[in-house]
Write an enzyme that holds these catalytic residues in place. Structure first.
Site, PDB file in Angstrom:
ATOM      1  N   CYS A  46       1.019  -8.342   3.700  1.00  0.00           N
ATOM      2  CA  CYS A  46      -0.204  -8.010   2.961  1.00  0.00           C
ATOM      3  C   CYS A  46      -1.160  -9.189   3.121  1.00  0.00           C
ATOM      4  CB  CYS A  46       0.135  -7.777   1.486  1.00  0.00           C
ATOM      5  SG  CYS A  46      -1.310  -7.432   0.484  1.00  0.00           S
ATOM      6  N   CYS A  70      -8.303  -3.901   3.373  1.00  0.00           N
ATOM      7  CA  CYS A  70      -6.885  -4.118   3.712  1.00  0.00           C
ATOM      8  C   CYS A  70      -6.847  -5.278   4.698  1.00  0.00           C
ATOM      9  CB  CYS A  70      -6.316  -2.840   4.328  1.00  0.00           C
ATOM     10  SG  CYS A  70      -4.628  -3.040   4.931  1.00  0.00           S
ATOM     11  N   GLY A  71      -6.257  -6.383   4.274  1.00  0.00           N
ATOM     12  CA  GLY A  71      -6.324  -7.614   5.069  1.00  0.00           C
ATOM     13  C   GLY A  71      -5.664  -7.498   6.428  1.00  0.00           C
ATOM     14  N   THR A  72      -4.478  -6.903   6.457  1.00  0.00           N
ATOM     15  CA  THR A  72      -3.801  -6.765   7.760  1.00  0.00           C
ATOM     16  C   THR A  72      -4.562  -5.785   8.645  1.00  0.00           C
ATOM     17  OG1 THR A  72      -2.329  -5.175   6.654  1.00  0.00           O
ATOM     18  CG2 THR A  72      -1.472  -7.392   7.037  1.00  0.00           C
ATOM     19  N   ASN A 122       3.605  -1.666  -2.711  1.00  0.00           N
ATOM     20  CA  ASN A 122       2.427  -0.807  -2.875  1.00  0.00           C
ATOM     21  C   ASN A 122       2.448  -0.119  -4.236  1.00  0.00           C
ATOM     22  OD1 ASN A 122       1.189  -1.061  -0.197  1.00  0.00           O
ATOM     23  ND2 ASN A 122       2.991   0.050   0.566  1.00  0.00           N
TER      24      ASN A 122
HETATM   25  N1  LIG Z   1      -0.319  -0.782   2.342  1.00  0.00           N
HETATM   26  C1  LIG Z   1       0.251  -1.767   3.272  1.00  0.00           C
HETATM   27  C2  LIG Z   1       0.676  -3.032   2.503  1.00  0.00           C
HETATM   28  C3  LIG Z   1      -0.515  -3.747   1.875  1.00  0.00           C
HETATM   29  C4  LIG Z   1      -1.420  -4.279   2.948  1.00  0.00           C
HETATM   30  C5  LIG Z   1      -2.839  -4.612   2.517  1.00  0.00           C
HETATM   31  N2  LIG Z   1      -3.149  -4.540   1.139  1.00  0.00           N
HETATM   32  C6  LIG Z   1      -3.301  -5.931   3.119  1.00  0.00           C
HETATM   33  O1  LIG Z   1      -4.133  -6.628   2.517  1.00  0.00           O
HETATM   34  O2  LIG Z   1      -2.857  -6.224   4.265  1.00  0.00           O
HETATM   35  C7  LIG Z   1       1.480  -1.181   3.960  1.00  0.00           C
HETATM   36  O3  LIG Z   1       2.170  -0.363   3.347  1.00  0.00           O
HETATM   37  O4  LIG Z   1       1.733  -1.591   5.107  1.00  0.00           O
END
Ligand SMILES: N[C@H](CCC[C@H](N)C(=O)O)C(=O)O
Length: 326
Positions: free
Chosen positions: A77, A228-230, A68
């Site tokens: 991610c 945020c993809g997840t 991050n």
């Molecule tokens: N900030 C998230 C990681 C990046 C996830 C996000 N950018 C995605 O596309 O899933 C975490 O610390 O769990």
């Protein structure tokens, strides 16, 4: 140290991609975090939501590590994995691959364009856990599905899951989206606290119609991002559990950066989600970093020509959201 990188985005969630397969970089653990903090800083000449290190794997076509903007490493991610999928598949001339991530080896594949001339990849989001210990979320429960957390809000209900990074999801109405309640809750659980000691990604979700949702996420280690993809994947799963959408059906997931699609899969109480969306390159650059002085210079930069096409997808998604009152 000289580093070549590509800046790209998945639904407006932007990353710096560093290839450690073709380049003989050797970063220490502390250097990875320092590089993330330095290059992701939005007041610098670069700026991004995070860094994606693409590394050799001893059993898959490639390996992704994601940091991050604050230098913290995450286990997964979704938007970033689509950029890694594109980079590795194009490097190998493959249409699909397996990418090693911190907790799982995940299937990735090139897909038909989600919008005219928008390079599109599908990535597997897995494993999924509803056990609160896997976030961790410290409550005297094993799981939390559409329930209140009085410490955070006396009106909202939340669902908690790890995919495998941690997510706290609330299905809300427009007025709650437009208030600052998400910011207040997100800042509380992403500063030292006993409830969620490792922090958490906090998403507010609005169901727009069957097969269509809007997701807004405050990301752990970053803050509010375009997407945020997840989180979009986890939110899609939660809307299926709440009867708003169906497993095995395409769910259009709108966000501030555009739109992706999710398909939730269930087998014997195990879930996984396919996340389908753009993998758009913005520019490639060479940077000369002096970590000692915490300074860097962009010694060369060359734009790709894909963003203008992506912006047509984004405009269409934003028109749809305006029509939905968002
Ligand atoms: N900030 C998230 C990681 C990046 C996830 C996000 N950018 C995605 O596309 O899933 C975490 O610390 O769990």
């Amino acid at each position: 140290m000289l580093i070549d990188l590509i800046k790209g985005h998945g639904s407006g969630n932007d990353f710096l991609v560093i290839d450690e397969i073709a380049n003989a970089y050797s970063f220490s653990e502390s250097e990875r975090a320092e590089i993330a903090r330095l290059l992701c800083n939005r007041s610098s000449d670069l700026g991004a939501d995070g860094i994606l290190f693409i590394m050799k794997s001893d059993h898959a076509e490639g390996r992704m590590r994601v940091f991050n903007a604050d230098g913290s490493e995450a286990s997964m991610c979704g938007n970033g994995l689509r950029l890694v999928a594109r980079y590795v598949c194009e490097m190998l001339g493959f249409q699909e691959a397996i990418i090693e991530t911190m907790k799982a080896d995940l299937k990735v594949s090139k897909q038909e364009d989600i919008f005219v001339n928008v390079t599109t990849y599908q990535v597997e989001i897995s494993p999924v856990s509803f056990h609160l210990a896997d976030l961790p979320l410290n409550l005297n429960e094993d799981n939390l599905l559409n329930e209140k957390i009085p410490e955070l809000s006396d009106e909202l209900t939340f669902s908690a899951l790890a995919v495998p990074n941690p997510h706290l999801i609330s299905i809300v109405e427009t007025e709650q989206l437009k208030s600052d309640i998400q910011k207040q809750i997100s800042e509380k659980v992403n500063n030292p606290n006993e409830l969620l000691p490792d922090g958490v990604n906090v998403s507010f979700v609005k169901s727009l119609e069957k097969g269509s949702i809007y997701v807004n996420t405050f990301e752990r280690g970053v803050g509010f991002t375009n997407a945020c993809g997840t989180a979009m994947s986890a939110s899609s799963l939660v809307t299926c559990l709440q009867g708003l959408n169906e497993v095995e059906e395409i769910i259009n997931v709108y966000n501030n950066g555009g739109k992706v699609q999710c398909v939730v899969h269930e087998s014997e109480e195990n879930y996984s989600i396919d996340l389908i969306g753009n993998a758009t390159y913005l520019y490639k650059a060479e940077v000369d970093i002096d970590l000692g002085s915490e300074k860097f210079v962009v010694s060369s930069k060359e734009d790709f020509t894909e963003q203008s096409t992506y912006e047509k997808l984004q405009a269409e998604a934003q028109a749809y959201l305006r029509g939905a009152g968002l």
